[in-house]
Design a protein around this motif. Structure first.
Motif, PDB file in Angstrom:
ATOM      1  N   HIS A  48       0.946  -1.227   0.052  1.00  0.00           N
ATOM      2  CA  HIS A  48      -0.027  -0.044  -0.118  1.00  0.00           C
ATOM      3  C   HIS A  48       0.627   1.231  -0.126  1.00  0.00           C
ATOM      4  N   PRO A  49       0.652   1.999  -0.869  1.00  0.00           N
ATOM      5  CA  PRO A  49       1.520   3.551  -0.937  1.00  0.00           C
ATOM      6  C   PRO A  49       1.871   4.187   0.043  1.00  0.00           C
ATOM      7  N   ASN A  50       0.683   4.310   1.104  1.00  0.00           N
ATOM      8  CA  ASN A  50       1.045   4.958   2.540  1.00  0.00           C
ATOM      9  C   ASN A  50       1.763   4.009   3.221  1.00  0.00           C
ATOM     10  N   ARG A  51       1.605   2.906   3.295  1.00  0.00           N
ATOM     11  CA  ARG A  51       2.644   1.992   4.186  1.00  0.00           C
ATOM     12  C   ARG A  51       3.908   1.952   3.726  1.00  0.00           C
ATOM     13  N   ILE A  52       3.983   1.994   2.525  1.00  0.00           N
ATOM     14  CA  ILE A  52       5.466   2.084   2.169  1.00  0.00           C
ATOM     15  C   ILE A  52       6.226   3.194   2.399  1.00  0.00           C
ATOM     16  N   ARG A  53       5.336   4.247   2.323  1.00  0.00           N
ATOM     17  CA  ARG A  53       5.683   5.696   2.661  1.00  0.00           C
ATOM     18  C   ARG A  53       6.387   5.756   4.153  1.00  0.00           C
ATOM     19  N   ILE A  54       5.390   5.113   4.904  1.00  0.00           N
ATOM     20  CA  ILE A  54       5.615   5.143   6.239  1.00  0.00           C
ATOM     21  C   ILE A  54       7.003   4.223   6.622  1.00  0.00           C
ATOM     22  N   VAL A  55       7.003   3.230   6.021  1.00  0.00           N
ATOM     23  CA  VAL A  55       8.271   2.376   6.122  1.00  0.00           C
ATOM     24  C   VAL A  55       9.395   3.113   5.654  1.00  0.00           C
TER      25      VAL A  55
ATOM     26  N   ASP B 151      15.528   5.190  11.492  1.00  0.00           N
ATOM     27  CA  ASP B 151      15.421   5.811  12.790  1.00  0.00           C
ATOM     28  C   ASP B 151      14.037   5.613  13.550  1.00  0.00           C
ATOM     29  N   ILE B 152      13.904   5.974  14.588  1.00  0.00           N
ATOM     30  CA  ILE B 152      12.839   5.406  15.512  1.00  0.00           C
ATOM     31  C   ILE B 152      11.950   6.823  15.386  1.00  0.00           C
ATOM     32  N   ARG B 153      10.735   6.374  15.212  1.00  0.00           N
ATOM     33  CA  ARG B 153       9.598   7.739  14.913  1.00  0.00           C
ATOM     34  C   ARG B 153       8.342   7.176  15.753  1.00  0.00           C
ATOM     35  N   CYS B 154       7.579   8.383  16.182  1.00  0.00           N
ATOM     36  CA  CYS B 154       6.489   8.186  16.629  1.00  0.00           C
ATOM     37  C   CYS B 154       5.222   8.745  15.837  1.00  0.00           C
ATOM     38  N   ASN B 155       4.360   8.067  16.054  1.00  0.00           N
ATOM     39  CA  ASN B 155       2.958   8.308  15.306  1.00  0.00           C
ATOM     40  C   ASN B 155       2.707   9.761  15.099  1.00  0.00           C
ATOM     41  N   CYS B 156       2.804  10.626  16.180  1.00  0.00           N
ATOM     42  CA  CYS B 156       2.825  11.989  16.253  1.00  0.00           C
ATOM     43  C   CYS B 156       3.900  12.826  15.239  1.00  0.00           C
ATOM     44  N   GLU B 157       4.945  12.069  15.019  1.00  0.00           N
ATOM     45  CA  GLU B 157       5.958  12.595  14.091  1.00  0.00           C
ATOM     46  C   GLU B 157       5.331  12.427  12.639  1.00  0.00           C
ATOM     47  N   LEU B 158       4.965  11.034  12.338  1.00  0.00           N
ATOM     48  CA  LEU B 158       4.690  10.672  11.064  1.00  0.00           C
ATOM     49  C   LEU B 158       3.426  11.307  10.528  1.00  0.00           C
ATOM     50  N   ALA B 159       2.548  11.663  11.265  1.00  0.00           N
ATOM     51  CA  ALA B 159       1.205  11.999  10.778  1.00  0.00           C
ATOM     52  C   ALA B 159       1.406  13.586  10.079  1.00  0.00           C
ATOM     53  N   PRO B 160       1.943  14.371  10.571  1.00  0.00           N
ATOM     54  CA  PRO B 160       2.334  15.765   9.835  1.00  0.00           C
ATOM     55  C   PRO B 160       3.404  15.581   8.709  1.00  0.00           C
ATOM     56  N   ALA B 161       4.318  14.455   8.975  1.00  0.00           N
ATOM     57  CA  ALA B 161       5.469  14.428   7.742  1.00  0.00           C
ATOM     58  C   ALA B 161       4.769  13.760   6.633  1.00  0.00           C
ATOM     59  N   LEU B 162       3.830  12.851   6.751  1.00  0.00           N
ATOM     60  CA  LEU B 162       3.188  12.163   5.566  1.00  0.00           C
ATOM     61  C   LEU B 162       1.999  12.579   5.216  1.00  0.00           C
ATOM     62  N   GLU B 163       1.362  13.706   5.863  1.00  0.00           N
ATOM     63  CA  GLU B 163       0.181  14.220   5.673  1.00  0.00           C
ATOM     64  C   GLU B 163      -0.967  13.213   5.793  1.00  0.00           C
ATOM     65  N   LEU B 164      -0.983  12.353   6.880  1.00  0.00           N
ATOM     66  CA  LEU B 164      -2.058  11.402   7.029  1.00  0.00           C
ATOM     67  C   LEU B 164      -2.800  11.840   8.147  1.00  0.00           C
ATOM     68  N   GLU B 165      -4.113  11.594   7.990  1.00  0.00           N
ATOM     69  CA  GLU B 165      -5.064  11.674   9.027  1.00  0.00           C
ATOM     70  C   GLU B 165      -4.671  10.821  10.205  1.00  0.00           C
TER      71      GLU B 165
ATOM     72  N   MET C  64      -3.360  10.817 -14.652  1.00  0.00           N
ATOM     73  CA  MET C  64      -2.805  11.176 -13.128  1.00  0.00           C
ATOM     74  C   MET C  64      -1.491  10.431 -13.300  1.00  0.00           C
ATOM     75  N   GLN C  65      -0.665  11.311 -12.593  1.00  0.00           N
ATOM     76  CA  GLN C  65       0.906  10.638 -12.473  1.00  0.00           C
ATOM     77  C   GLN C  65       1.058   9.627 -11.071  1.00  0.00           C
ATOM     78  N   LYS C  66       1.550   8.521 -11.309  1.00  0.00           N
ATOM     79  CA  LYS C  66       1.812   7.779 -10.314  1.00  0.00           C
ATOM     80  C   LYS C  66       3.062   8.271  -9.522  1.00  0.00           C
ATOM     81  N   THR C  67       2.684   8.093  -8.092  1.00  0.00           N
ATOM     82  CA  THR C  67       3.973   8.172  -7.423  1.00  0.00           C
ATOM     83  C   THR C  67       4.927   7.221  -6.928  1.00  0.00           C
ATOM     84  N   PRO C  68       6.229   7.318  -6.743  1.00  0.00           N
ATOM     85  CA  PRO C  68       7.008   6.091  -6.483  1.00  0.00           C
ATOM     86  C   PRO C  68       6.292   4.958  -5.807  1.00  0.00           C
ATOM     87  N   ALA C  69       5.873   5.491  -4.582  1.00  0.00           N
ATOM     88  CA  ALA C  69       5.443   4.523  -3.804  1.00  0.00           C
ATOM     89  C   ALA C  69       4.077   3.782  -4.369  1.00  0.00           C
ATOM     90  N   GLU C  70       3.702   4.343  -5.339  1.00  0.00           N
ATOM     91  CA  GLU C  70       2.415   3.654  -5.830  1.00  0.00           C
ATOM     92  C   GLU C  70       3.147   2.564  -6.796  1.00  0.00           C
TER      93      GLU C  70
END
Lengths: 105, 105
Positions: free
Chosen positions: A18-25, A31-45, B1-7
């Motif tokens: 999943h694109p968003n899970r790949i972005r997370i990984v 590094d070690i990250r927390c939920n609170c840091e990831l949310a704004p960095a990846l623009e996920l709700e 629509m352009q696909k992102t690398p993660a996609e």
DNA sequence: ACGCTATATGAGCATTCACTCATATAGTCA
DNA sequence: TGACTATATGAGTGAATGCTCATATAGCGT
């Protein structure tokens, strides 16, 4: 019900597929990250991110531990990146072949 | 629509992230197989198998070519097996860790 | 105790997926 | 040509997925 070998393999791949899970990984990498840091960095709700993280932990992709209010994450095994990097190389090569085929036609 | 690398990465992983498609790829391994041979071997309904094969070809996991009435398949790249083998090793290790944790408790 | 922050989860929704049955297409051989 | 084989695909179904909003829980500091 007993899981088949193919189901076990599919589970870890599905967690990564999943694109968003790949972005997370990839954001976490070493590094070690927390939920609170990831949310704004990846623009996920927040709740969406929380659910993605849960999926990754349950599949063994990430490990998590509590630190006060926060929950920290790191990637469980370097081999996760081997899978992602191989997938990247294959995807790249596949797209290039497609472009070649188009130009020949 | 352009696909992102993660996609792009997610696409190839998603193609592999299904028990039946993993069984197909592993059954084919280095041999060349046709749809008609796979269906009875893997006990998959013909139309269902055909759709799984299409997904694998579109993702670049398999390559196919016609040979008379048949369509033959082979795995497009050895690295596909690297992904599957790594996923297998990770899944195995993860399950073992879970069992250990249960025994300690 | 209170408010504040970080995370988890229930509910609802739209979309996608895997599957099956039936049908269409394409190639082979008599 | 017609019968047969191999594959593809339309349509329908139930289940799973990803997302959001709202709410719940848990741990901090005052």
């Amino acid at each position: 019900m007993q899981k088949t070998p193919a189901e076990f393999k599919a589970e870890i791949l599905a967690a990564l597929a999943h694109p968003n899970r790949i972005r997370i990984v990839e954001y976490i990498r070493k590094d070690i990250r927390c939920n609170c840091e990831l949310a704004p960095a990846l623009e996920l709700e927040q709740s969406n991110l929380s659910r993605h993280l849960k999926i990754l932990v349950q599949a063994g992709v990430l490990v998590s531990w509590k630190d006060g209010l926060r929950v920290n994450f790191k990637v469980a095994d370097e081999r996760i990146f081997k899978i992602l990097d191989t997938a990247t190389a294959l995807a790249k090569q596949f797209v290039e072949k497609k472009i070649e085929a188009l130009q020949e036609a």
